[in-house]
Enzyme design. Structure first.
Site, mmCIF file in Angstrom:
data_model
loop_
_atom_site.group_PDB
_atom_site.id
_atom_site.type_symbol
_atom_site.label_atom_id
_atom_site.label_comp_id
_atom_site.label_asym_id
_atom_site.label_seq_id
_atom_site.Cartn_x
_atom_site.Cartn_y
_atom_site.Cartn_z
ATOM 1 N N ARG A 53 133.269 83.618 69.881
ATOM 2 C CA ARG A 53 132.490 82.379 69.916
ATOM 3 C C ARG A 53 132.644 81.649 68.581
ATOM 4 N NH1 ARG A 53 128.669 79.575 67.160
ATOM 5 N NH2 ARG A 53 127.567 81.503 66.704
ATOM 6 N N ASP A 54 132.142 82.270 67.523
ATOM 7 C CA ASP A 54 132.117 81.621 66.214
ATOM 8 C C ASP A 54 133.521 81.426 65.648
ATOM 9 O OD1 ASP A 54 130.766 80.402 64.187
ATOM 10 O OD2 ASP A 54 129.587 82.141 63.603
ATOM 11 N N HIS B 79 123.001 87.019 60.627
ATOM 12 C CA HIS B 79 124.296 86.386 60.899
ATOM 13 C C HIS B 79 124.740 85.769 59.571
ATOM 14 C CE1 HIS B 79 127.177 84.086 63.507
ATOM 15 N NE2 HIS B 79 127.125 83.266 62.485
ATOM 16 N N HIS C 2 127.356 84.426 56.595
ATOM 17 C CA HIS C 2 128.655 83.827 56.257
ATOM 18 C C HIS C 2 128.971 84.142 54.803
ATOM 19 C CE1 HIS C 2 129.797 81.080 59.711
ATOM 20 N NE2 HIS C 2 128.698 81.690 60.115
ATOM 21 N N CYS D 105 132.080 76.867 59.223
ATOM 22 C CA CYS D 105 131.018 75.973 59.670
ATOM 23 C C CYS D 105 131.541 74.557 59.526
ATOM 24 C CB CYS D 105 129.767 76.139 58.826
ATOM 25 S SG CYS D 105 128.528 74.906 59.235
ATOM 26 N N ASN E 123 132.615 83.800 58.748
ATOM 27 C CA ASN E 123 131.671 84.897 58.869
ATOM 28 C C ASN E 123 132.133 86.066 58.028
ATOM 29 O OD1 ASN E 123 129.856 84.330 61.492
ATOM 30 N ND2 ASN E 123 131.890 83.471 61.784
#
Length: 318
Positions: A20-21, A212, A214, A245, A254
């Site tokens: 996803r990310d 979560h 980064h 991001c 991440n």
């Protein structure tokens, strides 16, 4: 005080979020078959949980327009808990129809970030969650909450504790028992993480918090350790550090799954994941996508990779 008396949890549960990310940060289209190939590789690492896609409008994130197909073609990986990010009721319905058993809600800690991300304030966005939660309950699907930019917003700076408390309270009132705290642009520091989690645990003893993180400014591992010290055992990470991001140009992604697992295993914290396999998969995924997002394991390898001792050294006395 030294680290001697430091007691940490004996296990941690990692959710792999690259599908996803990581994928959503890629500008070039990743063919669906390639996505499935990567997801199957990730499944071979011993990971228990995966954020497999996001059911957003195809125009918003074209890269994830194949969400249904990705979920349906990954169904054979039945020993992995899949979750998907959903922005609204329409997305939630699509996710449930595709067979997703856990939804994750997206919400920004600040109004500035919320307006740029969701076109409404944080409170307005959160008020819109009721129908999603009702729909999920009707289908026996779990829902987890999340708070983006929880430790720092690129527009507003540090987020006051009261603001986080208000959001968690509203989540609790919706019947949600798990909240992910996201350091979306890597602005958190370990003391801040430790203090905020300490306060949250005191006010919401029944809530499960996950991290979560980064690695935008190289603090993700330190922040993970601070969270562990507060007894938090749920972490998101992304293979090869993929995923950035969009609101922090040039930002690294991440925390790399292989780096996090290496750190935990060196400290005797069990993740159930195979580090050698993770590093291999990270290399393969980097090969497929043509780059990584920053990974110490890909750069230096794990501690366990020892080198041959140099032969025939002359000892110099003195």
């Amino acid at each position: 005080m030294g680290m001697k008396g430091l007691t940490l949890p004996q296990k941690a549960i990692i959710c792999e979020v690259a599908p996803r990310d990581g994928f959503q940060a890629e500008n070039e289209w990743i063919p669906t078959e390639q996505k499935i190939e990567i997801i199957k590789k990730l499944a071979s690492t011993g990971v228990q949980s995966m954020e497999i896609t996001s059911f957003v409008h195809p125009k918003a994130i074209p890269q994830l327009r194949d969400a249904e197909e990705v979920v349906i073609k990954s169904q054979e990986l039945s020993d992995i808990k899949f979750r998907a990010l959903v922005p609204n009721v329409r997305g939630a319905q699509r996710a449930i129809d595709a067979g997703i058993k856990k939804l994750k809600l997206m919400l920004s800690a600040t109004d500035s970030h919320s307006l740029s991300n969701a076109n409404c304030t944080t409170e307005e966005a959160q008020k819109g969650f009721s129908p999603i939660v009702e729909l999920a309950e009707k289908h026996g699907v779990k829902v987890g909450g999340s708070i983006s930019v929880a430790f720092g917003c690129p527009y507003e700076g540090v987020v006051p504790q009261e603001r986080i408390n208000d959001i968690v309270t509203r989540y609790m009132n919706l019947g949600i028992e798990e909240v992910s705290l996201a350091d979306t642009t890597g602005m958190a520091n370990p003391k801040q993480v430790y203090d905020m989690l300490g306060k949250l645990k005191g006010i919401y003893p029944g809530m499960t918090f996950s991290m979560h993180l980064h690695n935008t400014r190289g603090m993700a591992i330190a922040n993970a350790i601070a969270a562990l010290q507060q007894g938090v055992i749920h972490f998101d990470s992304s293979i090869a550090g993929l995923g950035g991001c969009p609101y922090a140009p040039g930002a690294s992604g991440n925390i790399a799954t292989e780096d996090l697992v290496h750190t935990f295993s060196e400290m005797g914290i069990e993740t159930g994941m195979n580090l050698d396999r993770l590093i291999q998969v990270a290399k393969e995924v980097k090969g497929i996508l043509g780059h990584d997002g920053g990974s110490f394991m890909l750069q230096a390898g794990p501690n366990s990779h020892l080198h041959e001792k140099p032969e025939g050294q002359v000892k110099i006395e003195g």
